[in-house]
Write an enzyme that holds these catalytic residues in place. Structure first.
Site, PDB file in Angstrom:
ATOM      1  N   ASP A   1       7.576   2.930   1.806  1.00  0.00           N
ATOM      2  CA  ASP A   1       8.169   3.506   0.592  1.00  0.00           C
ATOM      3  C   ASP A   1       7.696   4.927   0.315  1.00  0.00           C
ATOM      4  O   ASP A   1       8.320   5.644  -0.464  1.00  0.00           O
ATOM      5  CB  ASP A   1       7.880   2.609  -0.616  1.00  0.00           C
ATOM      6  CG  ASP A   1       8.728   1.339  -0.574  1.00  0.00           C
ATOM      7  OD1 ASP A   1       9.790   1.360   0.075  1.00  0.00           O
ATOM      8  OD2 ASP A   1       8.330   0.336  -1.185  1.00  0.00           O
TER       9      ASP A   1
ATOM     10  N   GLU B   1       9.368   6.781   4.070  1.00  0.00           N
ATOM     11  CA  GLU B   1      10.800   6.566   4.301  1.00  0.00           C
ATOM     12  C   GLU B   1      11.638   6.805   3.045  1.00  0.00           C
ATOM     13  O   GLU B   1      12.859   6.917   3.136  1.00  0.00           O
ATOM     14  CB  GLU B   1      11.040   5.150   4.843  1.00  0.00           C
ATOM     15  CG  GLU B   1      10.482   4.993   6.258  1.00  0.00           C
ATOM     16  CD  GLU B   1      10.751   3.624   6.872  1.00  0.00           C
ATOM     17  OE1 GLU B   1      10.902   3.548   8.096  1.00  0.00           O
ATOM     18  OE2 GLU B   1      10.775   2.613   6.138  1.00  0.00           O
TER      19      GLU B   1
ATOM     20  N   GLY C   1       7.142  10.547  -4.878  1.00  0.00           N
ATOM     21  CA  GLY C   1       7.495  11.602  -5.822  1.00  0.00           C
ATOM     22  C   GLY C   1       9.004  11.697  -5.993  1.00  0.00           C
ATOM     23  O   GLY C   1       9.510  11.812  -7.112  1.00  0.00           O
TER      24      GLY C   1
ATOM     25  N   VAL D   1      11.594   2.314  -6.276  1.00  0.00           N
ATOM     26  CA  VAL D   1      12.052   2.363  -4.886  1.00  0.00           C
ATOM     27  C   VAL D   1      12.975   1.168  -4.685  1.00  0.00           C
ATOM     28  O   VAL D   1      12.535   0.069  -4.385  1.00  0.00           O
ATOM     29  CB  VAL D   1      10.868   2.334  -3.905  1.00  0.00           C
ATOM     30  CG1 VAL D   1      11.361   2.606  -2.488  1.00  0.00           C
ATOM     31  CG2 VAL D   1       9.807   3.355  -4.283  1.00  0.00           C
ATOM     32  N   GLY D   2      14.278   1.392  -4.859  1.00  0.00           N
ATOM     33  CA  GLY D   2      15.248   0.307  -4.730  1.00  0.00           C
ATOM     34  C   GLY D   2      14.983  -0.752  -5.783  1.00  0.00           C
ATOM     35  O   GLY D   2      15.044  -0.489  -6.986  1.00  0.00           O
TER      36      GLY D   2
ATOM     37  N   TYR E   1      12.080  -2.416  -6.324  1.00  0.00           N
ATOM     38  CA  TYR E   1      10.712  -2.498  -6.856  1.00  0.00           C
ATOM     39  C   TYR E   1      10.334  -1.283  -7.687  1.00  0.00           C
ATOM     40  O   TYR E   1      10.854  -0.188  -7.473  1.00  0.00           O
ATOM     41  CB  TYR E   1       9.698  -2.580  -5.710  1.00  0.00           C
ATOM     42  CG  TYR E   1       9.242  -3.991  -5.401  1.00  0.00           C
ATOM     43  CD1 TYR E   1       8.390  -4.663  -6.265  1.00  0.00           C
ATOM     44  CD2 TYR E   1       9.665  -4.649  -4.262  1.00  0.00           C
ATOM     45  CE1 TYR E   1       7.972  -5.959  -5.987  1.00  0.00           C
ATOM     46  CE2 TYR E   1       9.256  -5.950  -3.980  1.00  0.00           C
ATOM     47  CZ  TYR E   1       8.405  -6.593  -4.847  1.00  0.00           C
ATOM     48  OH  TYR E   1       8.001  -7.864  -4.571  1.00  0.00           O
TER      49      TYR E   1
ATOM     50  N   GLU F   1     -15.328   7.262  14.862  1.00  0.00           N
ATOM     51  CA  GLU F   1     -14.087   6.728  14.300  1.00  0.00           C
ATOM     52  C   GLU F   1     -13.809   5.279  14.683  1.00  0.00           C
ATOM     53  O   GLU F   1     -13.378   4.490  13.850  1.00  0.00           O
ATOM     54  CB  GLU F   1     -12.906   7.598  14.762  1.00  0.00           C
ATOM     55  CG  GLU F   1     -12.864   8.950  14.081  1.00  0.00           C
ATOM     56  CD  GLU F   1     -11.748   9.813  14.631  1.00  0.00           C
ATOM     57  OE1 GLU F   1     -11.775  10.118  15.834  1.00  0.00           O
ATOM     58  OE2 GLU F   1     -10.852  10.178  13.870  1.00  0.00           O
TER      59      GLU F   1
ATOM     60  N   ASP G   1     -17.363  17.025   7.385  1.00  0.00           N
ATOM     61  CA  ASP G   1     -16.278  16.928   6.405  1.00  0.00           C
ATOM     62  C   ASP G   1     -15.390  15.747   6.798  1.00  0.00           C
ATOM     63  O   ASP G   1     -14.688  15.809   7.807  1.00  0.00           O
ATOM     64  CB  ASP G   1     -15.487  18.244   6.415  1.00  0.00           C
ATOM     65  CG  ASP G   1     -14.435  18.291   5.315  1.00  0.00           C
ATOM     66  OD1 ASP G   1     -14.320  17.310   4.541  1.00  0.00           O
ATOM     67  OD2 ASP G   1     -13.737  19.319   5.217  1.00  0.00           O
TER      68      ASP G   1
ATOM     69  N   HIS H   1       2.342 -11.066  -1.154  1.00  0.00           N
ATOM     70  CA  HIS H   1       3.160 -11.594  -2.243  1.00  0.00           C
ATOM     71  C   HIS H   1       3.864 -12.867  -1.792  1.00  0.00           C
ATOM     72  O   HIS H   1       4.802 -12.828  -1.002  1.00  0.00           O
ATOM     73  CB  HIS H   1       4.165 -10.519  -2.669  1.00  0.00           C
ATOM     74  CG  HIS H   1       4.889 -10.849  -3.933  1.00  0.00           C
ATOM     75  ND1 HIS H   1       5.705  -9.953  -4.578  1.00  0.00           N
ATOM     76  CD2 HIS H   1       4.911 -11.973  -4.688  1.00  0.00           C
ATOM     77  CE1 HIS H   1       6.205 -10.523  -5.670  1.00  0.00           C
ATOM     78  NE2 HIS H   1       5.746 -11.753  -5.749  1.00  0.00           N
TER      79      HIS H   1
HETATM   80 CU    CU Z   1       6.286  -8.192  -3.793  1.00  0.00          CU
END
Ligand code: CU
Length: 653
Positions: free
Chosen positions: A315, A318, A322, A396-397, A399, A498, A599, A610
């Protein structure tokens, strides 16, 4: 749903000709100038009218320059704009950087085989293409759809599955719903089994997938008050008043509140961005985080059926947190003494537009800060906690995502994401949703899915050179040093490179990560530090070799640490849309660069798995996730002892 730009047509407000700070938000004049420079350069391979502006944002200057500016040193102001341009229907972009200060193109590069976020204009064209397609209309006829004006078409990012028609195209997969009336909640009535695949660049319908008709669920999903009465009549008013005004000050995009200071920006993709977050202590500002944002998020679905298995929306990369931001309303989205920041952004033709009230800022009372009652003397001291809230909400659509940054009186800061809106649904014949979805209404199910966010924290605790220490709480072995078997201690590990810094939460061990400046000591001789306090948060459940497992590999771990690199901005790379590989964090960290006393940037994956419940329907009560950054030896003792007792109460003695 027609995902049109959420902005007014109004002209941008008058803006200063010269920005007051290198990290000031882009002005309408600067966006106009950037557009003009692009057109005047003559470098585009297409006419100005055909050029699309997929991304327009501030090209942030080097950190050293910003720090020098903040120290009051004379530094040359060169305001640069970063652009991603689309020159036609193919899957390539132009990456450009222009200087609006000097009126020139500083960088211009065609990048092949990448796709920017989906374009609103093209998504609308995809809807129109399906509406005029015979095969699509025949499928609607088979479903008994007579009134085409009630068909809601949701364009989705298509993912990538090695299909021949994916190569070289920008694709959307479109999901239809049948509204009962113009304002109806379409997600209650999926036209299950039907998908339209459209080339967004050319408007060509590539495939109509019809897996067979499933009855449209029978019940309404209205969340409107007129359909959900009688409404409660016993909620008495709550008024938040600050008769002397709020305790924060705002200059341009610089906010100061209770020793905290930070700059507030909005990025088309990342949404809310906070920069140069610091805390005043002993007469100077101690830096903590140079830049904090949600660099990416992904919503992978766990339902293997052909209608749903491909769903995995990034989201941020794609669509854009903002680009999808709401204009916020007093008393509804935000309550109290509010300061709003408008956001001037560029539309897809590169013209400035203004989203009013894009960011909300206010203070909240937050229960107690600290308390003690002396049982011998009866003396009690208690202080109220308070927090500064800086928030933005994106639709976003189906949600909604609310991003709330909090700053507290005790030096803690926090990001809380509030998830609400409407679940993505499927129609089910009968009452069995199967193992990968849950029934939420008669004939209606919601597939299992995850919401996984990647917070990018470009830290600078007491300066740029930081290291990360992982601490676990562990039981001590029984023996002479632990005679009754109750002892426990901690083990601390320095994350050196890393690959070794790909880490996961471990709630059983109370695992935390400390961002330490080992060159600075508190009065106890400990390195000054902030700890990243994660929740009991999931990681990606999709298999690592699956399409989404590769593309969203950033979500396979809760923590990544990288040395700062200017072009490593987004956890799944700059172009996750239809990307076939595993860009971003997996690629960068494969270099196994050292991350000690240098840094560094922390990338924290957090979110929610969910498993839908009936109470999430038809609109979800807010579910929360996030993390905190808590001072850990940054101060010598509780830094909030100087908070005075509340004047109106008897909070002491
Ligand atoms: Cu959900």
């Amino acid at each position: 749903m027609a995902p049109m730009p959420p902005a007014s047509e109004a002209a941008p407000p008058p803006t200063p000709a010269v920005a007051d700070h290198p990290l000031a938000s882009l002005t309408g004049d600067e966006i106009k100038a950037a557009r003009r420079i692009v057109f005047d350069s003559g470098r585009s391979r297409v006419d100005a009218g055909a050029l699309r502006f997929a991304y327009v944002g501030l090209a942030e200057p080097p950190k050293d320059l910003v720090r020098a500016f903040d120290r009051g040193e004379p530094v040359p102001m060169d305001r640069q704009v970063r652009l991603v341009l689309l020159e036609g229907p193919k899957a390539d972009v132009v990456e450009a950087v222009v200087s609006v200060t000097h009126g020139r193109v500083d960088h211009w590069e065609v990048v092949e085989n990448v796709r920017p976020a989906l374009q609103f204009g093209e998504a609308y064209q995809a809807q129109l293409a399906l509406e005029g397609n015979d095969e699509w209309n025949a499928a609607l006829d088979r479903r008994g759809v007579t009134d085409r004006s009630l068909v809601q078409i949701d364009p989705w990012p298509a993912g990538t599955f090695g299909l021949p028609y994916e190569a070289g195209r920008r694709i959307t997969k479109c999901i239809p719903y049948l509204r009962a009336a113009a304002e109806d909640n379409g997600y209650a009535r999926p036209l299950e089994g039907l998908l339209g695949v459209v080339d967004m660049g050319t408007g060509e319908v590539l495939e109509i997938i019809d897996e067979g008709v499933v009855p449209v669920p029978p019940t309404s999903g209205s969340y409107f008050p007129e359909h959900n009465g009688p409404l409660r009549d016993d909620l008495k008013p709550i008024s938040i008043t600050q008769p002397e005004g709020p305790s924060f000050t705002v200059e341009g995009n610089l906010v100061r509140w209770q020793r905290w200071s930070m700059r507030v920006l909005m990025d088309p993709l990342e949404g809310l961005v906070l920069s140069t977050i610091g805390y005043e202590d002993g007469g100077h500002v101690r830096p903590i985080v140079y830049r904090a944002s949600v660099s990416e998020m992904v919503v992978p679905y766990g339902d293997p059926s052909p209608m749903h298995s491909w769903k995995s929306a990034f989201d941020s990369g794609e669509w854009g947190l903002g680009r999808m931001a709401n204009s916020l309303t007093l008393g509804c989205d935000c309550l109290g003494e509010i300061h709003y920041f408008d956001w001037v952004f560029a539309d897809e033709r590169g013209k400035p537009r203004t989203l009013g009230n894009a960011i909300c800022m206010h203070e909240e009372d937050y229960s107690i800060l600290w308390k003690h009652h002396d049982m011998q003397t009866g003396r009690t001291e208690v202080r109220r906690q308070r927090r500064l809230v800086i928030s933005s909400i994106a639709t976003v659509g189906n949600y909604e995502y609310g991003f709330y940054w909090y700053f507290y009186l005790d030096g803690t800061m926090q990001l809380e994401v509030k998830l609400t809106g409407i679940m993505s649904t499927k129609a089910v014949a009968g009452d069995d949703a199967g193992p990968h979805a849950r029934m939420v209404a008669p004939g209606l199910a919601a597939p299992l899915h995850q919401h996984l966010f990647s917070a990018r924290l470009d830290v600078e605790v007491d300066g740029p050179e930081n290291a990360v220490l992982e601490t676990d709480a562990v039981p001590s072995p029984p023996g002479a040093g632990n005679p009754v078997g109750s002892a426990f201690t901690t083990t601390t590990t320095l994350l050196e490179t890393e690959l070794g810094a790909r880490r996961d939460v471990d709630p059983a061990r109370s695992r935390t990560w400390r961002i330490a400046n080992r060159g600075r000591r508190n009065s106890l001789g400990q390195p000054t530090a902030y700890k990243l306090l994660a929740g009991a948060t999931p990681t990606l459940l999709a298999g690592p070799d699956s399409s989404i497992g590769r593309r969203a590999a950033f979500a396979a771990h809760n923590l990544w640490v990288t040395p700062f690199a200017e072009d490593e901005r987004r956890a799944a790379g700059d172009y996750p849309n239809q990307h076939e590989g595993s860009p971003g964090l997996p690629e960068w960290t494969a270099q196994d660069r050292p991350v000690v006393d240098t840094d560094i940037v922390l990338w924290h994956t957090f979110g929610i798995t969910h498993v839908p419940r009936p109470e999430d329907w038809p609109v979800m009560p807010v579910e929360y996730c996030g993390f905190s950054l808590v001072p850990y030896g940054f101060f010598d003792r509780n830094p909030a002892l100087d908070v005075p007792p509340s004047p109106e109460g008897h909070c002491h003695a």
